[in-house]
Design an enzyme around this catalytic site. Sequence first.
Site, short mmCIF file in Angstrom:
data_model
loop_
_atom_site.label_atom_id
_atom_site.label_comp_id
_atom_site.label_asym_id
_atom_site.label_seq_id
_atom_site.Cartn_x
_atom_site.Cartn_y
_atom_site.Cartn_z
N ASP A 230 -43.59 52.45 27.29
CA ASP A 230 -44.83 53.04 26.80
C ASP A 230 -44.80 53.03 25.26
O ASP A 230 -44.99 51.98 24.66
CB ASP A 230 -44.94 54.45 27.40
CG ASP A 230 -46.30 55.09 27.22
OD1 ASP A 230 -47.26 54.39 26.90
OD2 ASP A 230 -46.41 56.33 27.39
N LYS B 149 -46.75 48.99 28.91
CA LYS B 149 -48.02 49.43 28.29
C LYS B 149 -47.92 49.08 26.81
O LYS B 149 -47.77 49.97 25.96
CB LYS B 149 -48.18 50.94 28.45
CG LYS B 149 -48.35 51.44 29.88
CD LYS B 149 -48.43 52.97 29.82
CE LYS B 149 -48.81 53.59 31.13
NZ LYS B 149 -48.82 55.07 31.04
P1 XMP Z 1 -41.80 55.85 26.11
O1 XMP Z 1 -41.81 54.33 26.04
O2 XMP Z 1 -43.09 56.42 25.61
O3 XMP Z 1 -41.73 56.22 27.62
O4 XMP Z 1 -40.64 56.46 25.42
C1 XMP Z 1 -41.24 57.47 27.98
C2 XMP Z 1 -41.22 57.64 29.45
O5 XMP Z 1 -42.54 57.97 29.84
C3 XMP Z 1 -42.70 57.61 31.13
N1 XMP Z 1 -44.07 57.15 31.34
C4 XMP Z 1 -44.73 57.39 32.45
N2 XMP Z 1 -44.36 58.07 33.55
N3 XMP Z 1 -46.43 57.54 34.54
C5 XMP Z 1 -45.23 58.14 34.59
O6 XMP Z 1 -44.91 58.74 35.60
C6 XMP Z 1 -46.87 56.86 33.47
O7 XMP Z 1 -47.98 56.30 33.46
C7 XMP Z 1 -45.96 56.79 32.35
N4 XMP Z 1 -46.04 56.19 31.13
C8 XMP Z 1 -44.85 56.46 30.54
C9 XMP Z 1 -41.71 56.49 31.44
O8 XMP Z 1 -40.94 56.88 32.55
C10 XMP Z 1 -40.84 56.41 30.24
O9 XMP Z 1 -39.49 56.47 30.60
#
Ligand code: XMP
Length: 186
Positions: free
Chosen positions: A111, A139
Amino acid sequence: MFLFSEKVDLFMDKLTLLYSRQAIAERVRALAEAINSDYADKELVLVGILRGTFVFLADLIRLIKVPVTVDFIGVSSYGLGTESSQQIALTKDVQIPVTGKHVLVVEDILDTGLTVDFVLRSLRQRQPASLRVCALIDKKERRLIDVPVDYVGFDLKSGFVAGYGIDCAERYRSLPDIYLVESVER
Ligand code: XMP
Ligand code: MG
């Protein structure tokens, strides 16, 4: 009373099918083929980021044809409000020594990139022979920090997803397909 309120809560989320189990299986197979070819003469260590990767990793590893070991790393993120101010901390380190090994980090959703960046920095200190990233869902438009990603299952522009090991407030990990989750007001 507890059961009743759990049930009511369930109806507050609207789930719309995004990736069917067949579509997921097809992408996981393609990822495994790419990994098998890239690591053909090597030994691989898969490092899954807890906890959302456990189903994906279980499917992926059974299609890996090169010698492979598996470990998990745990991180927690906390912060005051904005995503960019998030602090990330290690909650569980890998147990397998990764120095000199070919390491592939497996993440459910990439993300902002902060989580994977933190994990990569932590693993890089141990000087693996190589370090790559495989994400089931990317994403990439939401990235706050540039992270290298080598294998991607699906590109997703927006939306919060759950299922196939991925949770929404710890729910829905057991669903075999991946859904878009929207909170619906009662
Ligand atoms: P980032 O890249 O922002 O991601 O450090 C952190 C954590 O966020 C979670 N993530 C999600 N979990 N639905 C979820 O259940 C989603 O749409 C979603 N988008 C991000 C992901 O597990 C990652 O480890
Ligand atoms: Mg996660």
